[in-house]
Scaffold this active site. Structure first.
Site, PDB file in Angstrom:
ATOM      1  CG  HIS A 187       7.663 -50.898 -48.273  1.00 27.67           C
ATOM      2  ND1 HIS A 187       8.409 -50.071 -49.936  1.00 27.67           N
ATOM      3  CD2 HIS A 187       6.615 -49.445 -48.460  1.00 27.67           C
ATOM      4  CE1 HIS A 187       8.391 -49.105 -50.165  1.00 27.67           C
ATOM      5  NE2 HIS A 187       7.109 -48.369 -49.322  1.00 27.67           N
ATOM      6  CD  GLN A 229       7.736 -49.018 -54.812  1.00 23.11           C
ATOM      7  OE1 GLN A 229       6.436 -49.589 -55.963  1.00 23.11           O
ATOM      8  NE2 GLN A 229       8.313 -50.066 -53.973  1.00 23.11           N
ATOM      9  CB  ILE A 237      13.509 -43.306 -41.015  1.00 20.55           C
ATOM     10  CG1 ILE A 237      14.408 -42.122 -41.001  1.00 20.55           C
ATOM     11  CG2 ILE A 237      12.755 -42.475 -42.352  1.00 20.55           C
ATOM     12  CD1 ILE A 237      15.652 -42.723 -40.682  1.00 20.55           C
TER      13      ILE A 237
HETATM   14  P1  AMP Z   1       6.926 -45.441 -50.233  1.00 21.99           P
HETATM   15  O1  AMP Z   1       6.431 -44.007 -50.159  1.00 21.99           O
HETATM   16  O2  AMP Z   1       5.782 -46.203 -49.287  1.00 21.99           O
HETATM   17  O3  AMP Z   1       8.643 -46.499 -50.931  1.00 21.99           O
HETATM   18  O4  AMP Z   1       7.380 -45.723 -48.950  1.00 21.99           O
HETATM   19  C1  AMP Z   1       9.037 -45.891 -47.606  1.00 21.99           C
HETATM   20  C2  AMP Z   1       8.981 -44.825 -46.921  1.00 21.99           C
HETATM   21  O5  AMP Z   1      10.347 -45.459 -46.551  1.00 21.99           O
HETATM   22  C3  AMP Z   1       8.833 -43.580 -46.627  1.00 21.99           C
HETATM   23  O6  AMP Z   1       8.054 -43.614 -44.932  1.00 21.99           O
HETATM   24  C4  AMP Z   1      10.244 -43.414 -45.503  1.00 21.99           C
HETATM   25  O7  AMP Z   1      10.135 -42.714 -44.637  1.00 21.99           O
HETATM   26  C5  AMP Z   1      11.199 -45.004 -44.917  1.00 21.99           C
HETATM   27  N1  AMP Z   1      12.311 -44.755 -44.990  1.00 21.99           N
HETATM   28  C6  AMP Z   1      13.583 -44.385 -46.045  1.00 21.99           C
HETATM   29  N2  AMP Z   1      14.140 -44.806 -45.661  1.00 21.99           N
HETATM   30  C7  AMP Z   1      14.242 -44.940 -44.569  1.00 21.99           C
HETATM   31  C8  AMP Z   1      14.424 -45.898 -43.032  1.00 21.99           C
HETATM   32  N3  AMP Z   1      16.492 -45.716 -43.446  1.00 21.99           N
HETATM   33  N4  AMP Z   1      14.481 -46.351 -42.229  1.00 21.99           N
HETATM   34  C9  AMP Z   1      12.676 -46.544 -42.004  1.00 21.99           C
HETATM   35  N5  AMP Z   1      12.598 -45.833 -42.714  1.00 21.99           N
HETATM   36  C10 AMP Z   1      12.465 -45.201 -44.123  1.00 21.99           C
END
Ligand code: AMP
Length: 128
Positions: free
Chosen positions: A110, A104, A40
């Site tokens: 992910h 994280q 996102i």
């Molecule tokens: P992390 O810091 O590795 O946990 O990354 C979480 C990622 O999820 C970030 O890059 C956010 O931009 C992404 N994210 C959070 N909410 C959403 C969503 N609803 N759809 C797509 N990506 C998301």
């Protein structure tokens, strides 16, 4: 929110909601083991997330508890998604943040796929 230690899986996390179709995502891959969708808040021209269908908090949880089939299926999906995005000729980066020091934010395992430009340093300089 920063994640500390290895908390129990929280089924209300945003990626669990995406898996259940409760909130929208730009989904580009869906198979028995993994789902991929566009981040996102993209940090590169291509920034995609690949998540396992199973309920795993982080890579630590996934690597310890997932079945061989889940692990193989997940990583094959990561490779296929990158290939299908046309990233193999130019190259790409895969990254997974785990826990507090890893930064994280979403407590469902992910892998990020970044591509479409030179991604730069492998690890940014420490903050502060
Ligand atoms: P992390 O810091 O590795 O946990 O990354 C979480 C990622 O999820 C970030 O890059 C956010 O931009 C992404 N994210 C959070 N909410 C959403 C969503 N609803 N759809 C797509 N990506 C998301």
């Amino acid at each position: 929110m920063r994640i500390t230690g290895l908390p129990p899986y929280d089924p209300t996390n945003v990626f669990a909601k995406i898996l259940r179709g409760e909130i929208p995502s730009k989904r580009i891959h869906d198979d028995a083991f993994a789902v991929a969708f566009h981040d996102i808040n993209p940090q590169a021209p291509v920034h995609v997330l690949v998540i396992p269908k199973g309920a795993y908090v982080s890579h630590a949880d996934f690597s310890a508890k997932a079945s061989d089939a889940e692990i193989a299926g997940f990583w094959r999906a990561v490779g296929k998604v990158a290939r299908d995005l046309g990233l193999e000729s130019g190259g790409y980066r895969i990254l997974s943040n785990m826990g507090e020091d890893g930064g994280q934010e979403v407590p469902h395992f992910h892998v990020h796929i970044f591509g479409g430009r030179r991604i730069g340093r492998m690890v940014p300089r420490a903050e502060g």
